[in-house]
Design an enzyme around this catalytic site. Structure first.
Site, PDB file in Angstrom:
ATOM      1  N   HIS A 135       0.838  -1.196   0.000  1.00  0.00           N
ATOM      2  CA  HIS A 135       0.000   0.000   0.000  1.00  0.00           C
ATOM      3  C   HIS A 135       0.876   1.251   0.000  1.00  0.00           C
ATOM      4  CE1 HIS A 135      -3.244  -2.744   1.252  1.00  0.00           C
ATOM      5  NE2 HIS A 135      -4.051  -1.813   0.783  1.00  0.00           N
ATOM      6  N   LYS A 139      -0.712   4.843   4.572  1.00  0.00           N
ATOM      7  CA  LYS A 139      -1.556   3.884   5.284  1.00  0.00           C
ATOM      8  C   LYS A 139      -0.978   3.607   6.666  1.00  0.00           C
ATOM      9  CE  LYS A 139      -4.088  -0.438   4.738  1.00  0.00           C
ATOM     10  NZ  LYS A 139      -5.346   0.247   5.137  1.00  0.00           N
TER      11      LYS A 139
END
Length: 242
Positions: A135, A139
């Site tokens: 990600h 995040k």
């Protein structure tokens, strides 16, 4: 439909754009600087709230929604140690809450595929299984909520895997499923499940191209939630089965 947004980062803005394109109206936007607006008339008028905030704020946000009588579509991960409390409130207090670890339609099809493949591979112990997820650097939680859902489905479907652990925390226990988490650039999300033997490997992978898929799923969930009661999820919305 009147929507309240809780969290106005990249996802909040993408959800606003998608909701408006589908003919809905955003009547309240709550972020870190205006939490008093939970008690505003505008927020109370919403048919549903869509929440993508931070793990540290998520549970308190849901309690504010319940106090205002506004159903919630929850998109934040990293707070699931309190999920059973929310379920109990829905059951005993008549509240409405929709939770998914991922709102992408494609990811939820991927979840169903992962469960089916695990049932098949349970009979082939020569194949070990591992997972990875990648990600963007913004995040906050790792592993991702999506990875945890995949991992829990794998440990439920495979007799040889009893629990999951993270890369770097392996202890040599072959019954532990290892999840590798990578944070780099602006990657929206990549999840891979790999079964490998001495002679070959089988891999399933989902790669998100943008946040729009997550935003659309969240708005579809809001449309579904606004006219229902209780604790809800993507299986209720999509009828993908177990």
């Amino acid at each position: 439909m009147k929507i309240a947004l809780i969290g106005y980062g990249r996802m909040g803005k993408a959800i606003e754009k998608t909701a408006q394109a589908r003919g809905h109206r955003v009547v309240s936007v709550i972020d870190v600087d205006n939490r008093d607006d939970f008690r505003s008339a505008a927020f109370g008028s919403a048919d549903v709230a869509i929440e993508f905030s931070a793990p540290s704020a998520a549970f308190d946000n849901y309690m504010e929604c319940f106090a205002a009588g506004v159903p919630v579509v929850a998109g934040t991960t990293g707070w699931l140690e309190r999920l059973d409390e929310v379920k109990a409130i829905c059951e005993t207090g008549g509240k409405t809450f929709f939770y998914a670890s991922n709102y992408s339609i494609g990811v939820n099809i991927f979840f169903a595929l992962n469960r089916h493949l695990a049932r098949l591979m349970n009979d082939f112990p020569a194949y070990d299984v591992r997972m990875s997820e990648t990600h963007h650097i913004h995040k906050l939680d790792a592993p991702s909520g999506t990875a945890i859902t995949l991992a829990e489905d794998l440990t439920a479907g495979l007799d040889r895997k009893e629990r999951w652990t993270t890369r770097g925390a392996e202890d040599g226990d072959a019954s532990a499923l290892v999840i590798e988490s990578v944070r780099e650039g602006e990657t929206p999300g990549i999840h891979e499940v790999t079964y490998e033997s001495e002679i070959d490997y089988i891999q399933i992978r989902h790669s998100a191209k943008s946040r729009e898929g997550f935003a659309l799923g969240a708005v579809l969930a809001a449309e579904f939630t606004a006219v229902r009661k209780g604790f809800l999820g993507m299986d209720d919305l999509l009828h993908l089965g177990s």
